[in-house]
Design a protein around this motif. Structure first.
Motif, PDB file in Angstrom:
ATOM      1  N   LEU A   1     -18.849 -19.011 -53.898  1.00  0.00           N
ATOM      2  CA  LEU A   1     -17.637 -18.327 -53.455  1.00  0.00           C
ATOM      3  C   LEU A   1     -16.470 -19.314 -53.438  1.00  0.00           C
ATOM      4  O   LEU A   1     -16.657 -20.513 -53.220  1.00  0.00           O
ATOM      5  N   PRO A   2     -15.241 -18.821 -53.641  1.00  0.00           N
ATOM      6  CA  PRO A   2     -14.087 -19.715 -53.748  1.00  0.00           C
ATOM      7  C   PRO A   2     -13.673 -20.351 -52.430  1.00  0.00           C
ATOM      8  O   PRO A   2     -12.977 -21.362 -52.422  1.00  0.00           O
ATOM      9  N   MET A   3     -14.082 -19.778 -51.291  1.00  0.00           N
ATOM     10  CA  MET A   3     -13.654 -20.292 -49.991  1.00  0.00           C
ATOM     11  C   MET A   3     -14.851 -20.823 -49.208  1.00  0.00           C
ATOM     12  O   MET A   3     -15.976 -20.368 -49.394  1.00  0.00           O
ATOM     13  N   GLU A   4     -14.568 -21.783 -48.325  1.00  0.00           N
ATOM     14  CA  GLU A   4     -15.605 -22.315 -47.450  1.00  0.00           C
ATOM     15  C   GLU A   4     -15.200 -22.103 -46.000  1.00  0.00           C
ATOM     16  O   GLU A   4     -14.038 -22.313 -45.643  1.00  0.00           O
ATOM     17  N   PRO A   5     -16.133 -21.693 -45.148  1.00  0.00           N
ATOM     18  CA  PRO A   5     -15.800 -21.456 -43.734  1.00  0.00           C
ATOM     19  C   PRO A   5     -15.525 -22.764 -43.008  1.00  0.00           C
ATOM     20  O   PRO A   5     -16.167 -23.777 -43.254  1.00  0.00           O
ATOM     21  N   LYS A   6     -14.556 -22.720 -42.110  1.00  0.00           N
ATOM     22  CA  LYS A   6     -14.228 -23.900 -41.315  1.00  0.00           C
ATOM     23  C   LYS A   6     -15.278 -24.124 -40.235  1.00  0.00           C
ATOM     24  O   LYS A   6     -15.914 -23.188 -39.753  1.00  0.00           O
ATOM     25  N   GLN A   7     -15.402 -25.374 -39.842  1.00  0.00           N
ATOM     26  CA  GLN A   7     -16.350 -25.729 -38.783  1.00  0.00           C
ATOM     27  C   GLN A   7     -15.900 -25.126 -37.462  1.00  0.00           C
ATOM     28  O   GLN A   7     -14.729 -25.229 -37.096  1.00  0.00           O
ATOM     29  N   PRO A   8     -16.805 -24.454 -36.744  1.00  0.00           N
ATOM     30  CA  PRO A   8     -16.437 -23.912 -35.425  1.00  0.00           C
ATOM     31  C   PRO A   8     -15.911 -25.007 -34.507  1.00  0.00           C
ATOM     32  O   PRO A   8     -16.444 -26.123 -34.487  1.00  0.00           O
ATOM     33  N   ALA A   9     -14.865 -24.692 -33.756  1.00  0.00           N
ATOM     34  CA  ALA A   9     -14.220 -25.687 -32.896  1.00  0.00           C
ATOM     35  C   ALA A   9     -15.201 -26.291 -31.898  1.00  0.00           C
ATOM     36  O   ALA A   9     -15.097 -27.458 -31.543  1.00  0.00           O
ATOM     37  N   ALA A  10     -16.162 -25.496 -31.445  1.00  0.00           N
ATOM     38  CA  ALA A  10     -17.123 -26.000 -30.457  1.00  0.00           C
ATOM     39  C   ALA A  10     -17.943 -27.146 -31.011  1.00  0.00           C
ATOM     40  O   ALA A  10     -18.400 -28.018 -30.270  1.00  0.00           O
ATOM     41  N   LEU A  11     -18.141 -27.173 -32.339  1.00  0.00           N
ATOM     42  CA  LEU A  11     -18.891 -28.267 -32.947  1.00  0.00           C
ATOM     43  C   LEU A  11     -18.020 -29.499 -33.137  1.00  0.00           C
ATOM     44  O   LEU A  11     -18.524 -30.606 -33.275  1.00  0.00           O
ATOM     45  N   ILE A  12     -16.702 -29.301 -33.150  1.00  0.00           N
ATOM     46  CA  ILE A  12     -15.777 -30.423 -33.291  1.00  0.00           C
ATOM     47  C   ILE A  12     -15.553 -31.091 -31.943  1.00  0.00           C
ATOM     48  O   ILE A  12     -15.626 -32.304 -31.800  1.00  0.00           O
ATOM     49  N   HIS A  13     -15.278 -30.258 -30.919  1.00  0.00           N
ATOM     50  CA  HIS A  13     -14.913 -30.784 -29.606  1.00  0.00           C
ATOM     51  C   HIS A  13     -16.117 -30.958 -28.685  1.00  0.00           C
ATOM     52  O   HIS A  13     -16.026 -31.605 -27.653  1.00  0.00           O
ATOM     53  N   GLY A  14     -17.233 -30.321 -29.047  1.00  0.00           N
ATOM     54  CA  GLY A  14     -18.401 -30.361 -28.149  1.00  0.00           C
ATOM     55  C   GLY A  14     -18.365 -29.182 -27.218  1.00  0.00           C
ATOM     56  O   GLY A  14     -17.346 -28.852 -26.646  1.00  0.00           O
ATOM     57  N   CYS A  15     -19.489 -28.495 -27.058  1.00  0.00           N
ATOM     58  CA  CYS A  15     -19.491 -27.260 -26.277  1.00  0.00           C
ATOM     59  C   CYS A  15     -19.815 -27.495 -24.813  1.00  0.00           C
ATOM     60  O   CYS A  15     -19.967 -26.552 -24.053  1.00  0.00           O
ATOM     61  N   ALA A  16     -19.916 -28.771 -24.386  1.00  0.00           N
ATOM     62  CA  ALA A  16     -20.233 -29.030 -22.981  1.00  0.00           C
ATOM     63  C   ALA A  16     -18.986 -29.168 -22.130  1.00  0.00           C
ATOM     64  O   ALA A  16     -19.072 -29.239 -20.913  1.00  0.00           O
ATOM     65  N   GLU A  17     -17.798 -29.201 -22.790  1.00  0.00           N
ATOM     66  CA  GLU A  17     -16.578 -29.368 -22.015  1.00  0.00           C
ATOM     67  C   GLU A  17     -16.304 -28.125 -21.184  1.00  0.00           C
ATOM     68  O   GLU A  17     -16.439 -27.013 -21.655  1.00  0.00           O
ATOM     69  N   ARG A  18     -15.879 -28.322 -19.998  1.00  0.00           N
ATOM     70  CA  ARG A  18     -15.542 -27.174 -19.155  1.00  0.00           C
ATOM     71  C   ARG A  18     -14.189 -26.612 -19.533  1.00  0.00           C
ATOM     72  O   ARG A  18     -13.960 -25.425 -19.470  1.00  0.00           O
ATOM     73  N   ASP A  19     -13.259 -27.479 -19.893  1.00  0.00           N
ATOM     74  CA  ASP A  19     -11.934 -27.017 -20.286  1.00  0.00           C
ATOM     75  C   ASP A  19     -11.827 -27.021 -21.805  1.00  0.00           C
ATOM     76  O   ASP A  19     -12.292 -27.924 -22.463  1.00  0.00           O
TER      77      ASP A  19
END
Length: 406
Positions: A353-371
């Motif tokens: 496919l011509p497009m690629e999905p972006k990485q979910p923000a939770a995987l960039i910032h870490g999903c353990a953050e409270r804020d």
């Protein structure tokens, strides 16, 4: 990259933000939410007005008819509990049989159901598509509000996806046909019906299967008509199901056609995997989307596939469907394709496919953050819209206007 702001977990009281290179100050309180409040949600009609509406629709819509209350009682054996086949958005659903032998589904609104939900469901009378449930008629008797639909003998999709005994009945060929059928149905709602209709509650429970296991989209109690295919509106009454609601809709009540696109993306991942999309934090995309993105990136999509499918699937079809689903389930609605684009990608003979999905923000910032910050960012011209959320039950949307550097 856009700057990241972090705030304490108490309720946000931010009013101004200064950006390096900008000479203007932005007052958050002066900027309206994108879209407008859906005033139709405040327009609760009474029974007499509802009867008048149904009568007008009966005259205008072929195949939509009025049923007598005695007919409904006979068809459902006086609303016998043994005739209950499920629950819709605003009431119980009974199986019934008309005198000619036709099986129907009869939805009986409970007394606390909002009149608006019944009104929204009535939009179905105007719709005719192979992948959209057909509304056959209505009955209003005293306080009873009843709608009659075509009957789907195989029930809802969720009965199969999360059931180890029923799951094997859905081989990959049937699952793929369900995905393509849903695509065609949503394209019809978004583009080819008489209005631009956004469903707002797409999930396995609201996908019914006919005798051939082909899908029909059902339960339109939350549906809204938009003013155009590009419209974005806002509501203070967020409906829908956790795990399937788009982040901008769940956090700010902003909905558009891209709201359905997100839900469709999650739905496809659920169909492929047989898993639920559990929301673990307030960022909102869910663990299934995150896991699927990792597997897609690592070229390990076989780990995503429902074990009940065994080896009975086409790797190329699984790969294409998963990538399309991840494109649809991106956090920023401007990154998501339209359902017309989705149909073209699924029908394409090309493997890549011509497009690629972006990485979910939770995987960039870490999903353990409270804020969490900048959960939704859209950019056009010289303005940037940012939504800032925290673990407290408040969020603030600001618009930053950037001037050229001096």
């Amino acid at each position: 990259d856009l700057p990241t702001f972090r705030f304490p977990t108490k309720s946000l009281e931010l009013t101004k933000i200064r950006i390096q290179g900008a000479t203007e100050l932005c007052n958050a309180g002066e900027q309206p939410f994108v879209g407008k409040v859906d005033l139709r949600e405040q327009n609760i009609v009474d029974i007499e007005e509802l009867v008048e509406l149904c009568t007008r629709m009966e005259e205008a819509c072929s195949g939509f008819t009025r049923f007598g209350f005695c007919q409904i009682l006979d068809a459902t054996d006086n609303f016998s509990e043994k005739m209950i086949v499920g629950w819709g958005g605003f009431g119980k659903v009974y199986k019934g049989q008309l005198p000619g032998g036709l099986n129907v589904a009869i939805k009986r609104a409970d007394e606390h159901a909002a009149m608006l939900e019944v009104n929204s469901e009535l939009q179905l009378a105007k719709l005719q598509h192979a992948n959209v449930i057909r509304l056959l008629g209505w009955c209003i008797h005293g306080k009873e509000r009843i709608l009659v639909y075509e009957f789907m003998q195989n029930g809802s999709l969720d009965r199969y996806l999360c059931d180890r005994t029923k799951g094997p009945m859905l081989n990959w060929s049937k699952r793929f046909k369900i995905i393509t059928g849903l695509t065609e149905g949503i394209v019809y709602l978004h583009k080819h019906s008489m209005f631009w209709l956004v469903h707002r509650d797409l999930k396995p429970h609201n996908v019914l299967l006919d005798c051939n296991m082909l899908p029909k989209i059902a339960d339109f109690g939350s549906a809204r008509a938009l003013s155009s295919e590009l419209a974005e509106e806002r509501t203070s009454r967020v409906v829908g199901t956790s795990g399937y609601k788009a982040p901008e809709y769940a956090s700010r009540g902003v909905y558009s056609m891209k709201t359905d696109v997100f839900s469709f993306g999650v739905l496809v991942l659920v169909i492929i995997s047989g898993r639920k999309n559990t929301i673990l934090d307030k960022r909102g995309v869910g663990d299934l989307v995150r896991d699927a993105w990792r597997m897609w990136k690592d070229q390990k999509l076989h780990e995503l596939v429902d074990p009940l499918l065994g080896d009975g699937y086409e790797v190329s079809e699984i790969t294409k469907c998963a990538q399309v689903a991840l494109l649809c389930a991106q956090e920023d609605p401007t990154d998501r394709p339209t359902m017309t684009d989705v149909a073209a990608m699924l029908n394409s003979e090309s493997i890549s496919l011509p497009m690629e999905p972006k990485q979910p923000a939770a995987l960039i910032h870490g999903c353990a953050e409270r804020d969490t910050t900048s959960t939704y960012v859209s950019q056009s011209s010289r303005t940037i819209d940012i939504t800032i959320t925290s673990s407290a039950p408040m969020s603030t949307r600001v618009r930053i206007i950037l001037d050229p550097e001096v």
